[in-house]
Design a protein around this motif. Sequence first.
Motif, short mmCIF file in Angstrom:
data_model
loop_
_atom_site.label_atom_id
_atom_site.label_comp_id
_atom_site.label_asym_id
_atom_site.label_seq_id
_atom_site.Cartn_x
_atom_site.Cartn_y
_atom_site.Cartn_z
N LYS A 16 13.74 -14.82 22.12
CA LYS A 16 14.31 -15.02 21.63
C LYS A 16 14.55 -14.41 19.97
N LEU A 17 14.91 -13.72 19.37
CA LEU A 17 14.90 -13.65 17.50
C LEU A 17 16.63 -13.18 17.53
N PRO A 18 16.61 -13.67 15.85
CA PRO A 18 18.15 -13.22 15.48
C PRO A 18 18.33 -11.51 15.24
N SER A 19 19.60 -11.12 15.53
CA SER A 19 19.66 -10.00 15.92
C SER A 19 19.70 -9.43 14.63
N ALA A 20 20.24 -9.46 13.74
CA ALA A 20 19.38 -9.29 11.82
C ALA A 20 17.64 -9.26 11.70
N LEU A 21 17.11 -10.27 12.19
CA LEU A 21 15.53 -9.47 12.23
C LEU A 21 15.20 -8.51 13.62
N ARG A 22 15.13 -8.31 15.02
CA ARG A 22 15.71 -7.60 16.00
C ARG A 22 15.66 -6.90 15.18
N ARG A 23 17.13 -5.79 14.65
CA ARG A 23 17.37 -4.50 13.96
C ARG A 23 16.18 -4.16 12.91
N GLU A 24 16.38 -5.07 12.20
CA GLU A 24 14.76 -4.95 10.59
C GLU A 24 13.79 -4.67 11.27
N LEU A 25 13.46 -5.14 12.25
CA LEU A 25 11.73 -4.99 12.99
C LEU A 25 12.15 -3.06 13.59
N LYS A 26 12.79 -3.27 14.85
CA LYS A 26 13.20 -1.31 15.17
C LYS A 26 13.29 -0.93 13.93
N VAL A 27 14.10 -0.95 12.98
CA VAL A 27 14.28 0.17 11.84
C VAL A 27 12.63 0.22 11.53
N ARG A 28 12.42 -0.43 10.80
CA ARG A 28 10.56 -0.64 10.04
C ARG A 28 9.78 0.16 10.85
N ALA A 30 10.27 2.14 12.91
CA ALA A 30 10.47 3.25 13.33
C ALA A 30 10.82 3.81 12.12
N GLN A 31 10.50 3.48 11.14
CA GLN A 31 10.42 4.05 9.73
C GLN A 31 8.91 4.43 9.20
N LEU A 32 8.09 3.76 10.02
CA LEU A 32 6.45 3.90 9.93
C LEU A 32 5.31 4.76 10.77
N GLY A 33 6.79 4.88 12.06
CA GLY A 33 6.08 5.36 13.35
C GLY A 33 5.24 4.43 13.68
N GLN A 93 8.82 -15.77 12.71
CA GLN A 93 7.39 -15.85 11.33
C GLN A 93 6.82 -15.11 11.38
N ALA A 94 5.96 -14.75 12.59
CA ALA A 94 5.55 -13.65 12.43
C ALA A 94 5.66 -12.07 12.62
N VAL A 95 7.07 -12.23 12.78
CA VAL A 95 7.64 -10.34 12.51
C VAL A 95 8.50 -10.70 10.73
N ARG A 96 8.34 -11.73 10.21
CA ARG A 96 9.20 -11.74 9.12
C ARG A 96 7.82 -11.44 8.37
N LEU A 97 6.86 -12.65 8.78
CA LEU A 97 5.83 -11.82 7.96
C LEU A 97 5.00 -10.45 7.97
N TRP A 98 5.69 -10.02 8.60
CA TRP A 98 4.76 -8.53 9.38
C TRP A 98 5.93 -7.41 8.26
N LEU A 99 7.24 -7.34 8.75
CA LEU A 99 7.96 -7.31 7.50
C LEU A 99 7.57 -7.45 6.29
N ASP A 100 7.95 -8.37 5.96
CA ASP A 100 7.59 -8.55 4.14
C ASP A 100 6.24 -7.89 3.66
N SER A 101 5.27 -7.80 4.90
CA SER A 101 3.80 -7.49 3.71
C SER A 101 4.11 -5.14 4.58
N HIS A 102 4.99 -5.24 4.64
CA HIS A 102 4.61 -3.50 5.49
C HIS A 102 6.52 -3.24 5.20
N PRO A 103 6.47 -3.31 3.50
CA PRO A 103 7.76 -2.10 3.24
C PRO A 103 7.86 -1.02 3.33
N ALA A 104 9.28 -0.61 3.13
CA ALA A 104 9.53 0.79 4.01
C ALA A 104 9.43 1.56 2.68
#
Length: 382
Positions: A16-28, A30-33, A93-104
């Motif tokens: 399970k992941l919070p919906s906002a975190l799931r969406r941010e992961l999908k978008v980021r 996609a942005q980075l390919g 935490q792992a997803v948040r860490l990846w997002l923070d280290s991979h800015p759009a």
Amino acid sequence: MTAPYSPEERKKVVSKLPSALRRELKVRAAQLGIDIKDAVAEGINAWEASEPLPQVDTAGGGPFATYLPTGLYEGFKEDCKKREVSFAQGLAQAVRLWLDSHPATRRARRVTGARRIIFGNQKGGVGKTSASAGVAEALAEMGHKVCVVDFDPQGHLTKQFGLDLLGIDDPSLAKHMLGEVSDDLQNLLVPIEEGIFGGRLFLVPACKDAFLLDAKLATSRHVRVKETALEKAMEPLEQRFDYIVVDCPPSLGYTMDTALYYARTRDGEDEGESGIFIPVLAEDSSADAFDMLDEQIDELCGDLNIEVAQLGFVVNMYDSRRGFVATSSLDSWKAIGDPPVVAVIPDQSEQRKAVRLKQPLLAYAPDSEQAEAMRTIARVAS
């Protein structure tokens, strides 16, 4: 150093992941390919190498599934136990860490102007409007600045966003194409004020005067080459947007010619950067309509010495429970190969409910299969 697992051998992981975190992961991603499963694996590897991280709020988490390398998955489970956090918390935490280290990243403006994506088919009722809206929303969600144009005088796209059509005497895109008004086309832009789009999505509304556009183009002296009328009118917007998405009318006339010309591959553009997506249904009448559209594209390209990229079929409102007609028709679309089938949008209620409530699909049902299909098409377009 050899990794203690094989990246090719993966195991499905459901958490399970919070919906906002799931969406941010999908978008980021996609942005980075980057494929989501690879992004999550990278995040877990970084998590493994990090000191204990702050807790992520996982309240109200929804289902999340991905595929992790088998050895990585097993080791991550053990390390979550050692750190005394749940698997869901460790994954968050792992997803948040990846997002923070991979800015759009923000792409530089293109010298050829905005990429131009049109949705067209001579047949009505195949989902051109829903696909145009959904893909424009997905591109904006990915961080692009997007203008979506309601080029159909019926105005379904405008109404779906909860807006009124322009009055018959108001300035409109059609009047700009015909040289009947002199004010700035940017004055027609209406922002779609949904938080998830962050001020990146704008609409050019429809006007009922567009019913007369074909006839007026045939006799107009304002544009010497009729097919260029849409491009000339849209030129003031091109450097303001990353993408311009056009919902075309079910027509084979001059209006459709102007849209096809607008989506051509320009000098300096790679093939497929702009072009047409073709929404179809899994039944025979869509095939007949595509034959007519394909012939129109061929004739236009031959007459004007241009190229219009057919970016793919979007099979809309698909339901395999309809039996042989639906399944065999889908197989026939896939068998064409060029253009490919880029997405199959299921016939589910979320889109109809979003239209009824006059809300964007990706705001109303961001985790629906239909929303995911729109993101798939947007990734193809980007």
